[in-house]
Design an enzyme around this catalytic site. Sequence first.
Site, PDB file in Angstrom:
ATOM      1  N   TRP A  22       0.783  -1.238  -0.040  1.00 12.54           N
ATOM      2  CA  TRP A  22       0.015  -0.050  -0.006  1.00 12.54           C
ATOM      3  C   TRP A  22       0.953   1.027  -0.058  1.00 12.54           C
ATOM      4  CZ3 TRP A  22      -3.809   1.831  -1.887  1.00 12.54           C
ATOM      5  CH2 TRP A  22      -4.711   2.706  -1.616  1.00 12.54           C
ATOM      6  N   LYS A 115      -6.158   0.948   7.905  1.00 10.38           N
ATOM      7  CA  LYS A 115      -7.666   0.941   8.500  1.00 10.38           C
ATOM      8  C   LYS A 115      -7.304  -0.057   9.801  1.00 10.38           C
ATOM      9  CE  LYS A 115      -9.918   0.761   3.923  1.00 10.38           C
ATOM     10  NZ  LYS A 115      -8.867   0.367   3.020  1.00 10.38           N
ATOM     11  N   SER A 145     -10.194   0.192  -1.940  1.00  6.30           N
ATOM     12  CA  SER A 145      -9.084   0.131  -2.781  1.00  6.30           C
ATOM     13  C   SER A 145      -8.300  -1.114  -2.647  1.00  6.30           C
ATOM     14  CB  SER A 145      -8.319   1.668  -2.427  1.00  6.30           C
ATOM     15  OG  SER A 145      -7.835   1.639  -0.955  1.00  6.30           O
ATOM     16  N   ALA A 147      -4.013  -2.261  -3.377  1.00  5.73           N
ATOM     17  CA  ALA A 147      -3.043  -1.758  -3.894  1.00  5.73           C
ATOM     18  C   ALA A 147      -2.471  -1.906  -5.125  1.00  5.73           C
ATOM     19  CB  ALA A 147      -1.624  -2.185  -2.755  1.00  5.73           C
ATOM     20  N   LYS A 198     -14.990  -2.421   7.660  1.00  5.74           N
ATOM     21  CA  LYS A 198     -14.830  -3.298   6.382  1.00  5.74           C
ATOM     22  C   LYS A 198     -13.551  -4.104   6.405  1.00  5.74           C
ATOM     23  CE  LYS A 198     -12.074  -3.018   2.243  1.00  5.74           C
ATOM     24  NZ  LYS A 198     -10.797  -3.200   2.179  1.00  5.74           N
TER      25      LYS A 198
END
Length: 200
Positions: A22, A115, A145, A147, A198
Amino acid sequence: MTGSGHKPPSGWRIAVLGGGAWGTALALAMLRAGHFVRLYARDPETVAAIDRGENPRFLPGIALQAGIVATSDIEAALDGADCVLAVAPAQALRAMLATAKAHMPKDVPLVLCAKGIERDTGALLSAIAGEILPENPVAALSGPSFATDVARGLPTAVVVAAGNEGLAADLAARFSAQNLRCYSSDDLIGVEIGGALKNV
């Protein structure tokens, strides 16, 4: 939540702290948005590989655009930064920010890009940042999203949230590029909780 409408002058010096998938993908995204990017990774082998144009451990097979300055020296990464992206995993964020503290430019935005919630304390990542770096305004970048998608330049949408709506809008505009659309929100805590749930 608002979209990034106008595009302010880019060309910020952005420090990306974290040389995983990421972090590398966001470094590429910032480069494409017109910024000068320094990427900090603890592992010298990762730094050397990025300098050669790939991060084979975390993003195998994806060629990295020239222009990312990789370093294993966190002081060098942070020197003169206009904005800092913290891309350590949630459970490693506290240690990374503690290491960065002595070299962190005052008053520059700190954007949390992981996150999660700290396991031992139940703290949101913005609370950890506020505790360790109280002089830096905090924002969070989150969204559905991946990476590899961002690194490959596939169309992606994310949100940048901060308690200061003007800061969130400015960051969203500066981070947006041809294939990365950033929206802004003033609901920092809501975006952090949504991202953590999430991931679960």
